[in-house]
Design a protein around this motif. Structure first.
Motif, PDB file in Angstrom:
ATOM      1  N   TYR A   1      34.051  73.001  25.391  1.00 23.68           N
ATOM      2  CA  TYR A   1      34.997  72.400  24.447  1.00 23.68           C
ATOM      3  C   TYR A   1      34.285  71.411  23.540  1.00 23.68           C
TER       4      TYR A   1
ATOM      5  N   TYR B   1      35.432  68.017  21.183  1.00 20.86           N
ATOM      6  CA  TYR B   1      36.459  67.066  20.805  1.00 20.86           C
ATOM      7  C   TYR B   1      35.893  66.095  19.778  1.00 20.86           C
TER       8      TYR B   1
ATOM      9  N   GLN C   1      36.642  62.051  18.500  1.00 23.28           N
ATOM     10  CA  GLN C   1      37.341  60.807  18.826  1.00 23.28           C
ATOM     11  C   GLN C   1      37.091  59.799  17.718  1.00 23.28           C
TER      12      GLN C   1
ATOM     13  N   GLN D   1      41.652  56.034  18.957  1.00 23.77           N
ATOM     14  CA  GLN D   1      42.387  57.292  19.051  1.00 23.77           C
ATOM     15  C   GLN D   1      41.990  58.050  20.295  1.00 23.77           C
ATOM     16  N   GLY D   2      42.848  58.964  20.675  1.00 22.97           N
ATOM     17  CA  GLY D   2      42.513  59.855  21.777  1.00 22.97           C
ATOM     18  C   GLY D   2      41.578  60.949  21.330  1.00 22.97           C
ATOM     19  N   LEU D   3      41.265  61.835  22.238  1.00 20.94           N
ATOM     20  CA  LEU D   3      40.405  62.963  21.920  1.00 20.94           C
ATOM     21  C   LEU D   3      41.231  64.067  21.267  1.00 20.94           C
TER      22      LEU D   3
ATOM     23  N   LEU E   1      41.074  68.079  20.005  1.00 19.29           N
ATOM     24  CA  LEU E   1      40.319  69.304  20.269  1.00 19.29           C
ATOM     25  C   LEU E   1      39.955  70.010  18.966  1.00 19.29           C
TER      26      LEU E   1
ATOM     27  N   ASP F   1      43.115  71.936  17.584  1.00 23.22           N
ATOM     28  CA  ASP F   1      44.095  71.324  16.670  1.00 23.22           C
ATOM     29  C   ASP F   1      43.511  70.953  15.311  1.00 23.22           C
TER      30      ASP F   1
ATOM     31  N   PHE G   1      33.033  60.131  16.575  1.00 19.81           N
ATOM     32  CA  PHE G   1      32.316  60.312  17.841  1.00 19.81           C
ATOM     33  C   PHE G   1      32.685  61.697  18.350  1.00 19.81           C
TER      34      PHE G   1
ATOM     35  N   LEU H   1      32.442  64.700  21.178  1.00 18.80           N
ATOM     36  CA  LEU H   1      32.248  64.899  22.615  1.00 18.80           C
ATOM     37  C   LEU H   1      32.327  66.376  22.965  1.00 18.80           C
TER      38      LEU H   1
ATOM     39  N   GLN I   1      37.311  68.529  33.541  1.00 19.78           N
ATOM     40  CA  GLN I   1      36.323  68.727  32.503  1.00 19.78           C
ATOM     41  C   GLN I   1      35.195  67.730  32.692  1.00 19.78           C
TER      42      GLN I   1
ATOM     43  N   PHE J   1      32.168  65.868  30.771  1.00 21.97           N
ATOM     44  CA  PHE J   1      31.845  65.507  29.399  1.00 21.97           C
ATOM     45  C   PHE J   1      30.375  65.125  29.246  1.00 21.97           C
TER      46      PHE J   1
ATOM     47  N   TYR K   1      41.473  60.350  33.314  1.00 19.02           N
ATOM     48  CA  TYR K   1      40.049  60.155  33.076  1.00 19.02           C
ATOM     49  C   TYR K   1      39.790  58.682  32.781  1.00 19.02           C
TER      50      TYR K   1
ATOM     51  N   PRO L   1      34.285  60.621  28.621  1.00 16.58           N
ATOM     52  CA  PRO L   1      35.218  60.393  29.732  1.00 16.58           C
ATOM     53  C   PRO L   1      34.700  60.985  31.042  1.00 16.58           C
TER      54      PRO L   1
ATOM     55  N   LEU M   1      42.501  57.427  30.263  1.00 15.56           N
ATOM     56  CA  LEU M   1      43.150  58.483  29.478  1.00 15.56           C
ATOM     57  C   LEU M   1      43.922  59.416  30.390  1.00 15.56           C
TER      58      LEU M   1
ATOM     59  N   PHE N   1      44.931  65.027  25.117  1.00 14.57           N
ATOM     60  CA  PHE N   1      44.710  63.687  25.656  1.00 14.57           C
ATOM     61  C   PHE N   1      45.611  62.664  24.975  1.00 14.57           C
ATOM     62  N   GLY N   2      46.037  61.660  25.755  1.00 12.86           N
ATOM     63  CA  GLY N   2      46.665  60.488  25.165  1.00 12.86           C
ATOM     64  C   GLY N   2      45.602  59.598  24.535  1.00 12.86           C
ATOM     65  N   LYS N   3      46.051  58.545  23.842  1.00 11.10           N
ATOM     66  CA  LYS N   3      45.104  57.655  23.172  1.00 11.10           C
ATOM     67  C   LYS N   3      44.407  56.705  24.131  1.00 11.10           C
TER      68      LYS N   3
END
Lengths: 115, 111
Positions: free
Chosen positions: A33, A35, A37, A41-43, A45, A59, A88, A90, A104, A106, B36, B44, B89, B101-103
Motif C-alpha cells: 500500500y 499512503y 499523510q 491529517q490521517g493517512l 490511501l 482515494d 509525508f 508511507l 499492516q 509500515f 496503531y 505507524p 490512530l 484511517f482516522g486523523k
C-alpha cells in the motif's frame, strides 16, 4: 532482519518534475500500500496492490502511478500532474489483501518537498 | 459519507493514570477495527485488532472495546507512562481490502 524500507528519507523536487519513491519489503507479504499523510491529517490511501502485476486506485490516486513487477517492490511515482505533492509518504504491506483483518507493517516514510 | 472521527484535541494525562481514546465511525459496517501508534516523523505501528463479535480485547496495558451498535471503539492505556506519548490512530474497512484511517489523537503523558 525483516521489514519494509523506503528510500530516500527526504526528497526535494522542483516543480514540474516526476519523482519515484522506493518501497521494498522482505516479509514475503502479498499486499502492499501507499499512503499520503499531511500535517494534522490521517493517512489517505493512494494505491494498493494485492498481488504482483495488479494494483487498484485508492482515494487520492490522481497524479500518482505505481507498478508491481516483483512481490518485494512497489514503487510510487509522483508525477507533475499532482497539484500539491509536498507530504509525508508511507508504504505498508500485509500478509494478504484482506487488510482489515491483517495488520499492516509500515516503512519509515519519505518526506517529499516540492520547491 | 463515510467518516472516522477521533478526538481532535490532544489528551494530556499524568503518569500512572488511564488514558482513554475514542474512535467513532459513520457509514461503515466494519468486521474489524485496528489501532496503531505513530511517533512523529515515523510510520505507524500496529497495536491491536478487534473483531465485531469481540466486545473487548486486551494486550498488556492496552484494552480496546468495540461497540457496533454505538459505532464506537474505545482504546485504553492503563498505568500510562511518558513513553506512551504518541499519536494513536484507529483504522477500519468496509471492503476488507484497504484500511481507512482516522486523523489520530495525540496523547501526552507527563511525569
Amino acid at each position: 532482519d525483516g521489514g519494509i524500507t523506503q528510500s530516500p528519507k527526504y526528497l526535494f523536487r522542483k516543480e514540474g518534475q516526476n519523482v519515484t519513491l522506493s518501497c521494498e519489503q522482505n516479509l514475503n507479504h502479498d499486499a502492499m500500500y501507499w499512503y499520503r499523510q499531511d500535517p494534522g491529517q490521517g493517512l489517505r490511501l493512494i494505491y494498493y496492490s494485492q498481488i504482483v502485476n495488479d494494483f487498484q486506485k485508492g482515494d487520492i490516486a490522481e497524479g500518482y502511478s505505481v507498478s508491481r513487477e516483483k512481490k518485494e517492490s512497489f514503487p510510487l511515482t509522483v508525477t507533475s500532474a499532482q497539484k500539491n505533492p509536498t507530504a509525508f509518504y508511507l508504504c505498508a504491506s500485509s500478509s494478504s489483501g484482506r487488510s482489515s483483518y491483517n495488520e499492516q507493517f509500515f516503512g519509515p516514510g519519505t518526506r517529499l518537498t516540492v520547491l | 459519507s463515510q467518516k472516522i472521527e477521533q478526538n481532535s484535541e490532544a489528551l494530556n494525562i499524568q503518569e500512572g493514570k488511564t488514558a482513554t481514546l475514542t474512535c467513532n465511525y459513520t457509514n461503515y459496517s466494519p468486521a474489524y477495527l485496528q489501532w496503531y501508534r505513530q511517533d512523529p516523523g515515523r510510520g505507524p505501528v500496529f497495536l491491536l485488532l478487534i473483531r465485531e463479535n469481540e466486545k473487548e480485547k486486551r494486550k498488556e496495558r492496552l484494552k480496546v472495546t468495540f461497540d457496533t451498535t454505538l459505532k464506537q471503539s474505545l482504546f485504553h492505556i492503563t498505568a500510562s507512562q511518558p513513553a506512551d506519548s504518541a499519536i494513536y490512530l484507529c483504522a477500519l474497512s468496509n471492503s476488507g481490502y484497504a484500511l481507512n484511517f482516522g486523523k489520530g489523537t495525540s496523547l501526552l503523558v507527563t511525569p
